[in-house]
Motif scaffolding. Sequence first.
Motif, PDB file in Angstrom:
ATOM      1  N   SER A 216     -19.955 -19.191  -9.816  1.00  0.00           N
ATOM      2  CA  SER A 216     -21.248 -18.339  -9.375  1.00  0.00           C
ATOM      3  C   SER A 216     -21.236 -16.932  -9.552  1.00  0.00           C
ATOM      4  N   THR A 217     -19.986 -16.197  -9.200  1.00  0.00           N
ATOM      5  CA  THR A 217     -19.706 -14.883  -9.271  1.00  0.00           C
ATOM      6  C   THR A 217     -19.768 -14.566 -10.700  1.00  0.00           C
ATOM      7  N   LEU A 218     -19.459 -15.214 -11.747  1.00  0.00           N
ATOM      8  CA  LEU A 218     -19.508 -14.900 -13.058  1.00  0.00           C
ATOM      9  C   LEU A 218     -21.062 -14.687 -13.501  1.00  0.00           C
ATOM     10  N   LEU A 219     -21.957 -15.745 -12.978  1.00  0.00           N
ATOM     11  CA  LEU A 219     -23.262 -15.378 -13.102  1.00  0.00           C
ATOM     12  C   LEU A 219     -23.864 -14.159 -12.308  1.00  0.00           C
ATOM     13  N   GLN A 220     -23.508 -14.005 -11.430  1.00  0.00           N
ATOM     14  CA  GLN A 220     -24.075 -12.947 -10.564  1.00  0.00           C
ATOM     15  C   GLN A 220     -23.647 -11.597 -11.183  1.00  0.00           C
ATOM     16  N   LEU A 221     -22.419 -11.485 -11.622  1.00  0.00           N
ATOM     17  CA  LEU A 221     -22.018 -10.423 -12.477  1.00  0.00           C
ATOM     18  C   LEU A 221     -23.090  -9.992 -13.434  1.00  0.00           C
ATOM     19  N   LEU A 222     -23.605 -11.042 -14.222  1.00  0.00           N
ATOM     20  CA  LEU A 222     -24.548 -11.079 -15.366  1.00  0.00           C
ATOM     21  C   LEU A 222     -25.982 -10.501 -15.043  1.00  0.00           C
ATOM     22  N   THR A 223     -26.228 -10.536 -13.413  1.00  0.00           N
ATOM     23  CA  THR A 223     -27.321  -9.911 -13.200  1.00  0.00           C
ATOM     24  C   THR A 223     -27.058  -8.714 -12.344  1.00  0.00           C
ATOM     25  N   ARG A 224     -26.016  -8.130 -12.428  1.00  0.00           N
ATOM     26  CA  ARG A 224     -25.464  -6.758 -11.930  1.00  0.00           C
ATOM     27  C   ARG A 224     -25.591  -6.952 -10.417  1.00  0.00           C
ATOM     28  N   ALA A 225     -25.362  -7.885  -9.686  1.00  0.00           N
ATOM     29  CA  ALA A 225     -25.603  -8.151  -8.304  1.00  0.00           C
ATOM     30  C   ALA A 225     -24.180  -7.480  -7.803  1.00  0.00           C
ATOM     31  N   TRP A 226     -23.165  -7.430  -8.702  1.00  0.00           N
ATOM     32  CA  TRP A 226     -21.802  -6.654  -8.632  1.00  0.00           C
ATOM     33  C   TRP A 226     -21.410  -6.174  -9.889  1.00  0.00           C
ATOM     34  N   ASP A 227     -20.627  -4.943  -9.775  1.00  0.00           N
ATOM     35  CA  ASP A 227     -20.200  -4.476 -11.093  1.00  0.00           C
ATOM     36  C   ASP A 227     -18.895  -4.943 -11.127  1.00  0.00           C
ATOM     37  N   PRO A 228     -18.258  -5.041 -12.212  1.00  0.00           N
ATOM     38  CA  PRO A 228     -16.871  -5.295 -12.595  1.00  0.00           C
ATOM     39  C   PRO A 228     -15.923  -4.283 -12.152  1.00  0.00           C
ATOM     40  N   ARG A 229     -14.606  -4.760 -11.567  1.00  0.00           N
ATOM     41  CA  ARG A 229     -13.590  -3.548 -11.515  1.00  0.00           C
ATOM     42  C   ARG A 229     -13.225  -3.154 -12.650  1.00  0.00           C
ATOM     43  N   GLN A 230     -12.895  -3.967 -13.432  1.00  0.00           N
ATOM     44  CA  GLN A 230     -12.630  -3.649 -14.986  1.00  0.00           C
ATOM     45  C   GLN A 230     -13.212  -4.244 -15.913  1.00  0.00           C
ATOM     46  N   GLY A 231     -13.224  -3.723 -17.197  1.00  0.00           N
ATOM     47  CA  GLY A 231     -13.701  -4.494 -18.173  1.00  0.00           C
ATOM     48  C   GLY A 231     -15.200  -4.170 -18.314  1.00  0.00           C
ATOM     49  N   GLU A 232     -15.838  -4.820 -19.314  1.00  0.00           N
ATOM     50  CA  GLU A 232     -17.245  -4.428 -19.641  1.00  0.00           C
ATOM     51  C   GLU A 232     -18.127  -5.645 -19.866  1.00  0.00           C
ATOM     52  N   ILE A 233     -19.443  -5.427 -19.618  1.00  0.00           N
ATOM     53  CA  ILE A 233     -20.385  -6.653 -19.885  1.00  0.00           C
ATOM     54  C   ILE A 233     -21.247  -5.899 -20.806  1.00  0.00           C
ATOM     55  N   ARG A 234     -21.772  -6.564 -21.779  1.00  0.00           N
ATOM     56  CA  ARG A 234     -22.816  -5.982 -22.664  1.00  0.00           C
ATOM     57  C   ARG A 234     -23.686  -7.120 -23.159  1.00  0.00           C
ATOM     58  N   PHE A 235     -25.025  -6.700 -23.200  1.00  0.00           N
ATOM     59  CA  PHE A 235     -26.282  -7.670 -23.836  1.00  0.00           C
ATOM     60  C   PHE A 235     -26.606  -7.066 -24.900  1.00  0.00           C
ATOM     61  N   ASN A 236     -26.185  -7.714 -26.084  1.00  0.00           N
ATOM     62  CA  ASN A 236     -26.383  -7.096 -27.156  1.00  0.00           C
ATOM     63  C   ASN A 236     -25.435  -6.056 -27.504  1.00  0.00           C
ATOM     64  N   ASP A 237     -25.960  -4.940 -27.979  1.00  0.00           N
ATOM     65  CA  ASP A 237     -24.959  -3.762 -28.016  1.00  0.00           C
ATOM     66  C   ASP A 237     -24.929  -2.780 -26.981  1.00  0.00           C
TER      67      ASP A 237
END
Length: 229
Positions: A50-71
């Motif tokens: 569930s945490t993984l899904l929530q990060l994709l809605t930007r409910a939380w921001d990663p401590r490290q690393g990056e998430i992109r949608f397309n570019d």
Amino acid sequence: DTVPESVAVHLHNVTFAYDGQAQNALDGISLTIPAGKHIAVLGRTGCGKSTLLQLLTRAWDPRQGEIRFNDTPLVEFSESTLRKSVSVVPQRVHLFSATLRDNLLLASPNASDNELSAVLEQVGLQKLLEGDGLNEWLGEGGRQLSGGELRRLAVARALLHDAPLMLLDEPTEGLDATTESQILDLLAQVMKNKTVLMVTHRLRGLANFDQIIVMDNGQIIEQGNHAEL
Ligand code: ATP
Ligand code: MG
């Protein structure tokens, strides 16, 4: 920024810990989901699905690393574009103390009463329309919904929202077998041209997914298609 027509999801070495927690809920997750592909997420309770899904809605921001949608890095999306890009069936569905109509309109503010009624019928909630119809008051001071009704309400919202990325957190949990297969058939139709991440405990139906990822302790421990795993 504009709502993308299709969404490829990229996670690069994403690490996340909840405030005050010593252990990472997500620990170095790297994952690419090509646009239009369907991914099933498996793993035991507490592993970070569930945490993984929530990060994709930007409910939380990663401590490290990056998430992109397309570019585009997720952080660069405006709140409203991000909301229009993602449909969610959350694990814990929130019912507003408001009418049935308003509980659905938050997913699609311009939907007509006819559209709302049609979607309720599709998810098997036509019973809710008896009595006061769409004016029925839900939540505090009104009608409470069962766990299964709440899940179906969440599916109805996701169908109305109709975004290019769907995040489904056990959408059929707690439903009887008949209702479950109805909902899964319905989802299969709308998922066709969308990118999908679905958390599931069901082993049946996994062959329909392009990829299966298995998580443990915030990490991806296995990844492949049904034949490979
Ligand atoms: P389940 O199958 O039970 O739904 P899950 O794989 O979805 O489990 P998560 O909800 O992502 O697991 O939780 C991952 C870890 O983060 C767990 O150890 C959990 O206790 C912790 N956690 C989840 N939400 C919070 C929160 N809001 N604050 C602190 N810790 C949390
Ligand atoms: Mg969960």
